[in-house]
Motif scaffolding. Sequence first.
Motif, PDB file in Angstrom:
ATOM      1  N   CYS A  81      38.349  23.256  24.489  1.00  0.00           N
ATOM      2  CA  CYS A  81      38.066  22.449  24.712  1.00  0.00           C
ATOM      3  C   CYS A  81      37.219  22.510  26.560  1.00  0.00           C
ATOM      4  O   CYS A  81      36.993  21.506  26.562  1.00  0.00           O
ATOM      5  N   ALA A  86      36.009  19.038  26.989  1.00  0.00           N
ATOM      6  CA  ALA A  86      37.399  18.340  27.066  1.00  0.00           C
ATOM      7  C   ALA A  86      38.019  18.054  28.353  1.00  0.00           C
ATOM      8  O   ALA A  86      38.990  17.648  28.521  1.00  0.00           O
ATOM      9  N   GLY A  97      41.221  16.405  32.678  1.00  0.00           N
ATOM     10  CA  GLY A  97      41.031  16.315  31.372  1.00  0.00           C
ATOM     11  C   GLY A  97      42.450  16.094  31.877  1.00  0.00           C
ATOM     12  O   GLY A  97      43.231  16.755  32.506  1.00  0.00           O
ATOM     13  N   LEU A  98      42.939  16.050  30.867  1.00  0.00           N
ATOM     14  CA  LEU A  98      42.191  16.400  29.672  1.00  0.00           C
ATOM     15  C   LEU A  98      41.527  14.819  29.329  1.00  0.00           C
ATOM     16  O   LEU A  98      41.906  13.270  29.133  1.00  0.00           O
ATOM     17  N   HIS A 100      39.533  12.663  26.830  1.00  0.00           N
ATOM     18  CA  HIS A 100      39.734  11.575  25.692  1.00  0.00           C
ATOM     19  C   HIS A 100      39.353  11.595  24.403  1.00  0.00           C
ATOM     20  O   HIS A 100      39.271  12.190  23.515  1.00  0.00           O
ATOM     21  N   PHE A 103      37.521  15.146  24.154  1.00  0.00           N
ATOM     22  CA  PHE A 103      39.465  15.770  22.992  1.00  0.00           C
ATOM     23  C   PHE A 103      38.897  15.768  21.496  1.00  0.00           C
ATOM     24  O   PHE A 103      39.065  16.428  20.906  1.00  0.00           O
TER      25      PHE A 103
END
Length: 208
Positions: A81, A86, A97-98, A100, A103
């Motif tokens: 990620c 992400a 992060g995360l 969205h 991701f």
Amino acid sequence: MEPITHQVPYYSQWESPELVPDILDGTLLASSDPLWERSGAASPEEYEYWSWRLCGMACLRMALDFWWGVGPAPVALAQECLAAGAYVRHPDGRLDGLIHAPFAAYVHQRWGLAAEARSPLAAEELPDLLAAGRLAVLSVHPSIRTLDPQPPRTGGHLVLAVGADQGHLLIHNPSGFPDGSQSFARVPWADLGRFYAGRGIVLGSYAD
């Protein structure tokens, strides 16, 4: 509303779910988790860093186990990620992060799931999404684990919505306590708004 519960396997963001209360209250360092190596971290120190930031990876592991029967190591997922944008890691160790949208793109491209970042995502939509076979990663305040009457804000933590009935949303909480707030934790609809930031990622299998 017809009750719906998806039998989703549970993963904590720490490898030893029973130790979560001690880790959160500071009586035990996450690096002392005896199962840290299962995370895919290269060292206890790397596990210490990532484990506090793995709520989204725990939610992804649950979804992947539910649909594909796999539960990849969470630090390995986090590194992927990071490469996908992400997460953004700063030189001083801060992590953004995360995030969205990247991701969701990563989940679709890497794992072949339907994934849509939604902001806003109204709580009222969740029962129909769940009934249609979807799961939802939701941004909530971490004190949802105790249904804190006065959380300082909404958001900041990710949980997975796995079911609903007339009175409650059912969640798997990666930082929940083993006293009942980890898996299939029941959050009254009337309380959800105190914690829920109104955004999340809707996940699904294209077979649904």
